[in-house]
Design a protein around this motif. Structure first.
Motif, PDB file in Angstrom:
ATOM      1  N   UNK A   1       1.253  36.723 -20.326  1.00 18.04           N
ATOM      2  CA  UNK A   1       1.235  38.184 -20.215  1.00 18.04           C
ATOM      3  C   UNK A   1      -0.175  38.662 -19.873  1.00 18.04           C
ATOM      4  N   UNK A   2      -0.331  39.478 -18.840  1.00 16.41           N
ATOM      5  CA  UNK A   2      -1.678  39.829 -18.357  1.00 16.41           C
ATOM      6  C   UNK A   2      -2.455  40.765 -19.280  1.00 16.41           C
ATOM      7  N   UNK A   3      -1.759  41.443 -20.174  1.00 18.46           N
ATOM      8  CA  UNK A   3      -2.413  42.481 -20.966  1.00 18.46           C
ATOM      9  C   UNK A   3      -2.658  42.077 -22.411  1.00 18.46           C
ATOM     10  N   UNK A   4      -2.561  40.770 -22.713  1.00 16.31           N
ATOM     11  CA  UNK A   4      -2.711  40.354 -24.100  1.00 16.31           C
ATOM     12  C   UNK A   4      -3.691  39.199 -24.210  1.00 16.31           C
ATOM     13  N   UNK A   5      -4.527  39.176 -25.249  1.00 17.02           N
ATOM     14  CA  UNK A   5      -5.397  38.018 -25.473  1.00 17.02           C
ATOM     15  C   UNK A   5      -4.563  36.788 -25.812  1.00 17.02           C
ATOM     16  N   UNK A   6      -5.161  35.615 -25.601  1.00 21.94           N
ATOM     17  CA  UNK A   6      -4.445  34.360 -25.805  1.00 21.94           C
ATOM     18  C   UNK A   6      -5.044  33.575 -26.971  1.00 21.94           C
ATOM     19  N   UNK A   7      -4.164  32.862 -27.679  1.00 22.19           N
ATOM     20  CA  UNK A   7      -4.587  31.929 -28.723  1.00 22.19           C
ATOM     21  C   UNK A   7      -3.733  30.681 -28.597  1.00 22.19           C
ATOM     22  N   UNK A   8      -4.216  29.567 -29.154  1.00 25.59           N
ATOM     23  CA  UNK A   8      -3.412  28.350 -29.100  1.00 25.59           C
ATOM     24  C   UNK A   8      -3.324  27.689 -30.470  1.00 25.59           C
ATOM     25  N   UNK A   9      -2.210  26.996 -30.676  1.00 28.59           N
ATOM     26  CA  UNK A   9      -2.012  26.097 -31.812  1.00 28.59           C
ATOM     27  C   UNK A   9      -1.423  24.812 -31.248  1.00 28.59           C
ATOM     28  N   UNK A  10      -1.394  23.747 -32.049  1.00 28.60           N
ATOM     29  CA  UNK A  10      -0.844  22.490 -31.553  1.00 28.60           C
ATOM     30  C   UNK A  10       0.082  21.859 -32.586  1.00 28.60           C
ATOM     31  N   UNK A  11       0.985  21.042 -32.067  1.00 27.79           N
ATOM     32  CA  UNK A  11       1.776  20.153 -32.913  1.00 27.79           C
ATOM     33  C   UNK A  11       0.820  19.231 -33.663  1.00 27.79           C
TER      34      UNK A  11
ATOM     35  N   UNK B   1      -2.038  35.175 -35.437  1.00 28.55           N
ATOM     36  CA  UNK B   1      -2.296  35.505 -34.026  1.00 28.55           C
ATOM     37  C   UNK B   1      -1.325  36.581 -33.543  1.00 28.55           C
ATOM     38  N   UNK B   2      -0.062  36.437 -33.903  1.00 35.05           N
ATOM     39  CA  UNK B   2       0.953  37.388 -33.455  1.00 35.05           C
ATOM     40  C   UNK B   2       0.664  38.781 -34.011  1.00 35.05           C
ATOM     41  N   UNK B   3       0.307  38.846 -35.278  1.00 28.55           N
ATOM     42  CA  UNK B   3       0.000  40.143 -35.898  1.00 28.55           C
ATOM     43  C   UNK B   3      -1.199  40.810 -35.245  1.00 28.55           C
ATOM     44  N   UNK B   4      -2.098  39.994 -34.708  1.00 29.38           N
ATOM     45  CA  UNK B   4      -3.294  40.534 -34.051  1.00 29.38           C
ATOM     46  C   UNK B   4      -3.081  40.778 -32.564  1.00 29.38           C
ATOM     47  N   UNK B   5      -1.837  40.721 -32.120  1.00 32.91           N
ATOM     48  CA  UNK B   5      -1.501  41.087 -30.754  1.00 32.91           C
ATOM     49  C   UNK B   5      -1.741  40.017 -29.715  1.00 32.91           C
ATOM     50  N   UNK B   6      -1.919  38.765 -30.138  1.00 32.91           N
ATOM     51  CA  UNK B   6      -2.204  37.683 -29.190  1.00 32.91           C
ATOM     52  C   UNK B   6      -0.916  36.975 -28.764  1.00 32.91           C
ATOM     53  N   UNK B   7      -0.880  36.561 -27.511  1.00 28.96           N
ATOM     54  CA  UNK B   7       0.188  35.667 -27.048  1.00 28.96           C
ATOM     55  C   UNK B   7      -0.241  34.237 -27.378  1.00 28.96           C
TER      56      UNK B   7
END
Length: 323
Positions: free
Chosen positions: A160-170, A115-121
């Motif tokens: 951050x308003x200018x970045x797509x979002x992704x989630x992961x979980x414990x 996700x980070x490499x693809x520019x996502x927060x």
């Protein structure tokens, strides 16, 4: 005197998961191959009985790598995973490091990196301060991951308003609590990207499902596990929410509050993923001393998952060179 009857509904699956078995086996294999001491950074798994047992065999538990005095001795990272700074420090000090991180935790680390490499927060659903959360957040630069613990966190979130979002979980969360939080995140952020397969591990899910099945049928429930075990605490919470009048987390028999368990007729019994079966047997024996016990196993899933040992421990020791 005739003992009163007690039905014990024994949840299956319960106890050790494949990741815990792998981590404990890693310490024991390292001791077998290399002798004592073997150093372990943090508790290998969250269970005091397991940790004390490994100490007696020659494992030395340390809080940080700086406490490892001999770089030639093995040092093992716990099943919960570690920040990237830890293996980097080990490499800098030329330590003989063995990573016993559960492969399902490593999966979450890899997802976060992609996700980070693809520019996502990245939004991490988890509990602050838990070693697994510290390890996952430590895979990426500071600020790349925002921790979400509650629905209130979702409402207050200002990503951050200018970045797509992704989630992961414990991996050891309550399935139901996590579903609520993820649904709230998806409602606020319709473009939110999730994992291809959910991050809560199979063992956490299976043990919670077994408890949901048994909890409404019993007068009280015991979860065998340590207070610092996330998956064990979640099992206790799941039992309460499923309608069990009294659910307690107990590690050993001396922690049983007989004022709670002294007049029951049906007891539910399970164990967290880091609790050995011998402790379950101890609990049954303690009730058998007071009750005429009948044990019924309640099975809700079959588990056959196996993880091989870390690469450094799969071979046999090499013979010493001839003098």
């Amino acid at each position: 005197m005739t003992k009163p009857p007690l039905d014990i509904l024994l949840c299956t699956p319960r106890g050790f998961c494949a990741g815990v078995v792998r981590a404990i086996d890693a310490v024991e294999k390292a001791l077998s191959l290399h002798g004592a001491p073997v150093y372990v950074r943090h508790e290998i798994v969250h269970n005091k009985y397991v940790v004390e047992s490994l100490k007696r065999k020659g494992a030395v538990f340390v809080a940080e790598l700086s406490q490892v005095p001999d770089a030639t001795r093995p040092v093992i990272f716990s099943a919960h995973g570690v920040p990237k700074s830890v293996p980097a420090e080990a490499q800098q000090r030329h330590l003989f490091a063995i990573d016993a991180t559960c492969p399902l935790v490593t999966k979450v680390h890899r997802e976060a990196e992609v996700h980070h490499k693809r520019g996502r927060h990245i939004l991490l659903v988890g509990h602050a301060g838990h070693p697994e959360v510290i390890g996952t957040m430590g895979q990426l630069p500071e600020g790349a991951i925002t921790l979400i613990e509650t629905l209130s966190d979702v409402a207050a979130l200002a990503p951050p308003p200018d970045r797509p979002l992704a989630f992961v979980t414990q991996t050891t969360l309550s399935v139901d609590d996590t579903r609520e939080i993820v649904e709230a995140l998806q409602a606020r952020f319709p473009g939110l990207i999730g994992p291809h397969r959910e991050d809560i591990c199979y063992a956490t899910t299976n043990r919670q499902e077994a408890v949901k099945h048994v909890a409404p049928k019993v007068d009280a429930m015991i979860v065998v596990g340590s207070p610092n075990s996330s998956n064990s605490q979640r099992l206790r919470e799941v039992a309460e929410r499923a309608g069990c009048p009294a659910a307690r987390l107990v590690l050993r028999t001396d922690e049983i509050d007989w004022s709670v368990f002294g007049g029951i007729r049906r007891l539910g019994l399970t164990a967290g993923a880091s609790a050995p079966e011998v402790l379950v047997e101890e609990i049954i024996d303690a009730f058998a001393a007071r009750y005429e016990v009948r044990v019924e196993t309640v099975t809700t899933a079959d588990e056959s998952v196996f993880f091989p040992l870390p690469r450094e421990l799969r071979g046999e020791p090499q013979p010493a060179p001839a003098e």
